[in-house]
Design an enzyme around this catalytic site. Structure first.
Site, PDB file in Angstrom:
ATOM      1  N   LYS A   1      -8.524 -10.670  -8.868  1.00  0.00           N
ATOM      2  CA  LYS A   1      -9.583 -10.739  -7.874  1.00  0.00           C
ATOM      3  C   LYS A   1     -10.599  -9.622  -8.090  1.00  0.00           C
ATOM      4  CE  LYS A   1      -9.486 -10.694  -3.053  1.00  0.00           C
ATOM      5  NZ  LYS A   1      -8.796 -10.642  -1.760  1.00  0.00           N
TER       6      LYS A   1
ATOM      7  N   LYS B   1     -12.893  -3.213  -6.115  1.00  0.00           N
ATOM      8  CA  LYS B   1     -13.352  -1.974  -6.749  1.00  0.00           C
ATOM      9  C   LYS B   1     -12.224  -1.250  -7.473  1.00  0.00           C
ATOM     10  CE  LYS B   1     -12.273   1.688  -3.984  1.00  0.00           C
ATOM     11  NZ  LYS B   1     -12.248   2.909  -3.429  1.00  0.00           N
TER      12      LYS B   1
ATOM     13  N   LYS C   1       0.829  -1.215   0.000  1.00  0.00           N
ATOM     14  CA  LYS C   1       0.000   0.000   0.000  1.00  0.00           C
ATOM     15  C   LYS C   1       0.858   1.258   0.000  1.00  0.00           C
ATOM     16  CE  LYS C   1      -4.291  -1.587   2.182  1.00  0.00           C
ATOM     17  NZ  LYS C   1      -5.252  -1.284   3.248  1.00  0.00           N
TER      18      LYS C   1
END
Ligand code: TRP
Length: 342
Positions: free
Chosen positions: A201, A204, A118
């Protein structure tokens, strides 16, 4: 330990990432939570404090938190059986996280792969300290309730490992306090892929809206997205993750929704075409999601009632969390505040 649950306890949470939960969240996590409700004492919470480890618009966060809670309930979380609450309503999470921060090594926290991924996106310098210490807050979420297990996806396995390490470390230093929880890793079959890019996967942030099935989308939109799902070259309906990821994803979705083994589905589609499979998947998904969507909208129509349910959940969660926190504060050597007995 003061409270002895009659059923073994589990706890889980899932970060609300978008405007709506998607089919991957639903089939990969929520359906499993719903199934465990009778066999376990369940705590489910919305990690809104984890959400702010990356910038959030306050109005959107509030809306999304309510929508997520409503979808949990509409999707089958029964607040009479399970404790449903918001992380920010139970201050003990932040309080225990601080204590755990103080027994976590800087190097140990630096090795968490989700932080590395991240923070790499925006550059390490831009990442918040909250994002860095995210796994420690997650350990606090878990350890406060002394659950035997934590149902999570494989991507959260390392975080549950950290919670286990911190539990053992604390117990070793200060005496037996925490239960060392097992990760209950959700099985691979429950993993749903993007309809337009069926090797990624469903999420969003993936290829774009057309790959995604949202619980709150209109049934028409859902059916259309499934009917325009990317399939594979050839015409034979077969389960083959490598060569036919699109068809395989549709088969998996149908198998999960209808509780039919994939092999039996494949047999039934002998001599039929991709279009038949898509039509059946669209029908099955819409039939399952339509009532959930309707119930969610109904719950959102009455935010005061929803907030009341969440307040009730928070009160029940605090009954457990406050006992653990008092034990921890005492063990690390904090003096009891006036008016309480150590
Ligand atoms: N990190 C989890 C996710 O992204 C959410 C989460 C936070 C969680 N605290 C937790 C899950 C405690 C299980 C237990 O989905």
């Amino acid at each position: 330990m003061s409270e002895t649950p009659t059923r073994p306890r589990v706890l889980s949470g899932m970060q609300p990432s978008g405007e709506s939960l998607h089919l991957g969240n639903y089939l990969g996590a929520l359906v499993n939570w719903v199934k465990t409700q009778d066999d376990y004492e369940n705590l489910f919470f919305i990690p809104d404090m984890h959400a702010i480890t990356v910038p959030q618009d306050p109005v959107e966060l509030r809306g999304r938190t309510r929508r997520t809670a409503a979808q949990y309930i509409a999707g089958g979380i029964d607040v009479a059986k399970s404790i449903l609450f918001l992380q920010s309503h139970v201050p003990e999470h932040a309080q225990l996280a601080w204590v755990l921060n103080c027994i976590t090594g800087f190097g140990e926290a630096s090795r968490m792969t989700q932080f590395k991924d991240k923070s790499a996106k925006g550059g390490q310098e831009m990442a918040s300290v909250g994002l860095f210490t995210y796994p420690v807050l997650m350990a606090a979420d878990i350890l406060l309730y002394r659950p035997v297990g934590v149902p999570v996806g494989d991507d959260q396995r390392q975080h549950v490992e950290l919670a286990r390490d911190l539990a053992k470390r604390f117990n070793h230093r200060f005496g037996d306090t925490f239960t060392v929880p097992e990760p209950f890793i959700q099985k691979e079959g429950a993993r749903i892929y993007d309809l337009q890019n069926p090797t990624a996967k469903m999420s969003k942030s993936a290829s774009g809206p057309n790959g995604l099935i949202n619980l709150l989308d209109e049934p028409k939109v859902t059916a259309k997205r499934i009917k325009s799902a990317v399939t594979d070259t050839g015409t034979v309906i077969a389960h083959d993750r490598e060569n036919k990821p699109g068809v395989t994803n549709l088969l998996e979705i149908l198998s999960t929704l209808t509780d039919t083994p994939v092999g039996a589905l494949v047999d039934g589609y002998q001599g039929r075409m991709y279009g038949h499979l898509k039509a059946d998947v669209a029908d099955a998904v819409v039939a399952r999601l339509e009532p959930i969507r309707a119930r969610t909208l109904e719950l959102l129509d009455d935010p005061a009632e929803l907030d009341r349910l969440l307040a009730h959940g928070a009160a029940k969660a605090r009954e457990i969390a406050s006992v653990t926190l008092a034990d921890v504060y005492n063990k690390v050597g904090f003096l009891p505040p006036l008016g309480t007995v150590a």
